[in-house]
Design an enzyme around this catalytic site. Structure first.
Site, short mmCIF file in Angstrom:
data_model
loop_
_atom_site.label_atom_id
_atom_site.label_comp_id
_atom_site.label_asym_id
_atom_site.label_seq_id
_atom_site.Cartn_x
_atom_site.Cartn_y
_atom_site.Cartn_z
N THR A 8 0.87 -1.17 0.00
CA THR A 8 0.00 0.00 0.00
C THR A 8 0.90 1.22 0.00
O THR A 8 2.06 1.15 0.41
CB THR A 8 -0.94 0.05 1.22
OG1 THR A 8 -0.17 0.04 2.41
CG2 THR A 8 -1.92 -1.10 1.21
N SER A 9 0.36 2.34 -0.45
CA SER A 9 1.17 3.54 -0.58
C SER A 9 1.45 4.22 0.76
O SER A 9 2.50 4.82 0.93
CB SER A 9 0.48 4.54 -1.51
OG SER A 9 0.35 3.98 -2.79
#
Length: 190
Positions: A8-9
């Protein structure tokens, strides 16, 4: 062996990372590499996963955009996996599982990778348009300059003889910012 990779970012997307882990576990992955990092950032866990896989293994991801920045980047990864005798399996492509060990899987992956890149480029285009509109309306101020706010502390540490690396670590800014602050005051960095 099935080896999973999840990303995930941001750390705020913990639920998304957990969902990826759950899907990878359900797919039978014996080992999962997971990280919180932007797609353009240095992805240490991806590098570790790519180094870990061996001939006969399959790298498993939930979605293409979790792995690659672009269609070209995706095929660079697939090429490197192929060279090691490793397949790539994508779990969530319209309800289908795609595996690069077959010609059909490679075709489908190519098509979906193109769609994923198109979707990302459209999102970035809309983002740029939104920023331009906000700037025109005087509502967008940009990122707050954090390094300049720490100028006094940087200069104090410089006067104490600290190195740029030590100053950057102590203050929580990049070395380049340390150099700009010190040189902006007419001082010379050693």
């Amino acid at each position: 062996m099935l080896v999973g990779y999840a990303r995930t970012s941001t750390t705020e997307q913990e639920a998304g990372l957990e969902a990826q882990r759950r899907d990878l576990d359900a797919a039978g992955c014996g080992k999962v590499f997971a990280e919180h990092v932007s797609s353009v950032g240095e992805r240490d866990r991806l590098r570790q996963a790519l180094e870990f896989v061996r001939e006969g293994d399959t790298l498993v991801i939930t979605k293409i955009d979790r792995l690659a920045r672009s269609t070209i980047h995706l095929w660079e990864i697939v090429r490197d996996l192929d060279a090691k005798g490793v397949g790539l399996r994508v779990l969530n492509l319209g309800g289908e599982v795609v595996d690069t060990k077959s010609a059909t899987g490679r075709l489908i992956l190519t098509i979906f990778a193109g769609f994923a890149q198109f979707e990302r480029e459209m999102m970035l285009e809309r983002q740029r348009e939104g920023i331009a509109k906000a700037k025109a309306e005087g509502k967008y101020l940009g990122r707050k300059p954090t390094a300049r706010a720490k100028s006094e502390e940087v200069l104090k540490l410089h006067r104490e003889g600290k190195t740029p690396t030590e100053i950057a670590a102590a203050v929580g800014i990049g070395r380049g910012s340390v150099y700009r602050i010190v040189q902006g005051q007419g001082a010379v960095m050693g």
